[in-house]
Design a protein around this motif. Structure first.
Motif, short mmCIF file in Angstrom:
data_model
loop_
_atom_site.label_atom_id
_atom_site.label_comp_id
_atom_site.label_asym_id
_atom_site.label_seq_id
_atom_site.Cartn_x
_atom_site.Cartn_y
_atom_site.Cartn_z
N SER A 1 -3.79 3.16 8.63
CA SER A 1 -2.60 3.96 8.69
C SER A 1 -1.89 3.55 7.27
CB SER A 1 -1.93 3.71 9.86
OG SER A 1 -1.09 2.67 9.84
N HIS A 2 -0.72 4.33 7.27
CA HIS A 2 0.22 3.96 6.21
C HIS A 2 1.01 2.83 6.53
CE1 HIS A 2 4.06 6.21 8.02
NE2 HIS A 2 3.08 6.08 9.22
N PHE A 3 0.89 2.10 7.61
CA PHE A 3 1.63 0.81 8.19
C PHE A 3 0.84 -0.33 7.33
CE2 PHE A 3 3.13 3.82 11.59
CZ PHE A 3 4.42 3.69 11.22
N VAL A 4 -0.38 -0.25 6.96
CA VAL A 4 -0.71 -1.28 6.27
C VAL A 4 -0.01 -1.32 4.60
CG1 VAL A 4 -3.05 -1.74 5.02
CG2 VAL A 4 -3.16 -1.24 7.44
N LEU A 5 -0.21 -2.52 4.37
CA LEU A 5 0.59 -2.61 3.01
C LEU A 5 0.01 -2.03 1.90
CD1 LEU A 5 1.33 -6.50 3.35
CD2 LEU A 5 2.90 -4.43 3.66
N PRO A 6 0.75 -1.48 0.88
CA PRO A 6 -0.05 -1.06 -0.20
C PRO A 6 -1.69 -1.93 -0.53
CG PRO A 6 2.13 -0.94 -0.73
CD PRO A 6 2.07 -1.85 0.47
N CYS B 1 6.90 11.08 4.96
CA CYS B 1 7.17 9.55 4.98
C CYS B 1 7.28 9.23 3.18
CB CYS B 1 5.84 8.78 5.44
SG CYS B 1 6.07 6.93 5.28
N THR B 2 8.26 8.28 3.01
CA THR B 2 8.56 7.70 1.94
C THR B 2 8.37 6.20 2.03
OG1 THR B 2 11.15 7.11 2.64
CG2 THR B 2 10.37 9.39 1.36
N CYS B 3 7.71 5.38 2.83
CA CYS B 3 7.45 4.03 2.94
C CYS B 3 6.53 3.87 1.40
CB CYS B 3 6.65 3.61 4.10
SG CYS B 3 4.74 4.13 4.11
N ARG B 4 6.28 2.32 1.13
CA ARG B 4 5.78 1.94 0.03
C ARG B 4 4.50 2.46 -0.15
NH1 ARG B 4 5.42 -3.11 -1.68
NH2 ARG B 4 5.39 -3.67 0.40
N THR B 5 3.48 2.42 0.96
CA THR B 5 2.29 2.91 0.81
C THR B 5 2.06 4.35 0.58
OG1 THR B 5 1.58 1.12 2.46
CG2 THR B 5 0.01 2.75 2.32
N GLY C 1 -4.00 10.73 8.13
CA GLY C 1 -4.00 10.61 6.71
C GLY C 1 -3.00 9.87 5.94
N VAL C 2 -3.30 9.16 4.89
CA VAL C 2 -2.19 8.78 3.92
C VAL C 2 -2.42 9.22 2.46
CG1 VAL C 2 -1.38 6.48 3.03
CG2 VAL C 2 -2.51 6.56 5.08
N PRO C 3 -1.10 9.82 1.99
CA PRO C 3 0.12 9.69 2.74
C PRO C 3 0.67 10.34 3.72
CG PRO C 3 0.23 11.01 0.76
CD PRO C 3 -1.07 10.49 0.62
#
Length: 255
Positions: free
Chosen positions: A226-231, A19-23, A13-15
């Motif tokens: 995943s959360h590694f895709v950009l916003p 994790c504190t990434c931008r997405t 899931g996302v977030p």
């Protein structure tokens, strides 16, 4: 027909937890992605594709409608973890799960109480029956006909679904050459795009773009991200014309 993408995220899931990434820290609701599931509706029939661990959360956001059948792509938890939430009080009756034989066997081993024969059920347990499906053998539920097609999740054979002008595929790494004929005439393509780096069992964004362009659907929407895709707004703007990021709750028309 109306297709609702209930969940568009990958297994975590996302977030992502911690994790504190931008997405993950985005305030755009399109960047909040529950695990993949979809609902397809006509005036008299409603089916689900997959039933992940976020099923209850996804359904509480929607007006209630009886579900007539659930089609399972494969047995991984993020696609079947919500089956326990399919209870008589929710669905007002029995429901049938459609899955390949080995997937059905594994489901019965993991959550046997969900598939207890009607005469042996105790009050409150899920009222579910199982029917086996096979690639290339169509199944009709009410007014919806579903054609399972073979895709490869790394080395694991799973199924996608062709339903009218819709092709729905998740967790794919490769697509057998013998299956291409079943994609002819696809108008709306839903397909997985995990992130930008290569992965042993999932398509990357670049893989998914190439696949979409080969299919040539009128519109394509990416899921299982995943959360590694950009916003969302940034990633979507980078995609070719007629290819888009999907988001939870998105509604699409299917011919």
């Amino acid at each position: 027909m109306k297709l609702t993408l209930l969940g568009t995220g990958t297994s975590g899931g996302v977030p992502q937890i911690g994790c504190t990434c931008r997405t993950c820290t985005s305030d755009d609701p399109r960047d909040c992605r529950t695990r993949c599931s979809a609902m397809l509706e006509t005036d008299d029939t409603c089916i689900l594709i997959d039933c992940g661990p976020d099923f209850r959360q996804q359904m509480l956001k929607r007006p209630f409608r009886r579900i007539d059948g659930i089609f399972i792509t494969h047995e991984h938890y993020d696609h079947v973890g919500g089956i326990d939430d399919i209870r008589p009080g929710i669905l007002f009756g029995d429901v049938t799960i459609y899955a390949e034989q080995l997937v059905a066997q594994h489901l019965m081993e993991r959550i046997p109480y969900c598939f207890t024969p009607k005469e042996k059920r105790y009050p409150g347990v899920p009222a579910i029956s199982l029917e086996h499906i096979e690639p290339h053998v169509p199944v009709r539920v009410g007014s919806i006909e579903v054609l399972p097609i073979r895709v490869m999740h790394g080395k694991l054979p799973i199924v996608g679904f062709r339903i009218g002008g819709l092709t729905y595929i998740t967790d794919m790494k490769s697509f057998p050459e013998s299956e291409w004929k079943y994609l002819e005439g696809t108008d709306l393509l839903i397909v997985n795009a995990l992130h930008h780096k290569p992965h042993p069992s999932h398509q990357s964004v670049d893989d998914a773009v190439r696949f979409a362009q080969k299919v040539g659907a009128r519109e394509t929407y990416f899921i299982h991200m995943s959360h590694f895709v950009l916003p969302h707004a940034e990633e979507d703007a980078l995609l070719p014309q007629h290819i888009h990021l999907a988001y939870d709750g998105m509604e699409l028309s299917v011919d």
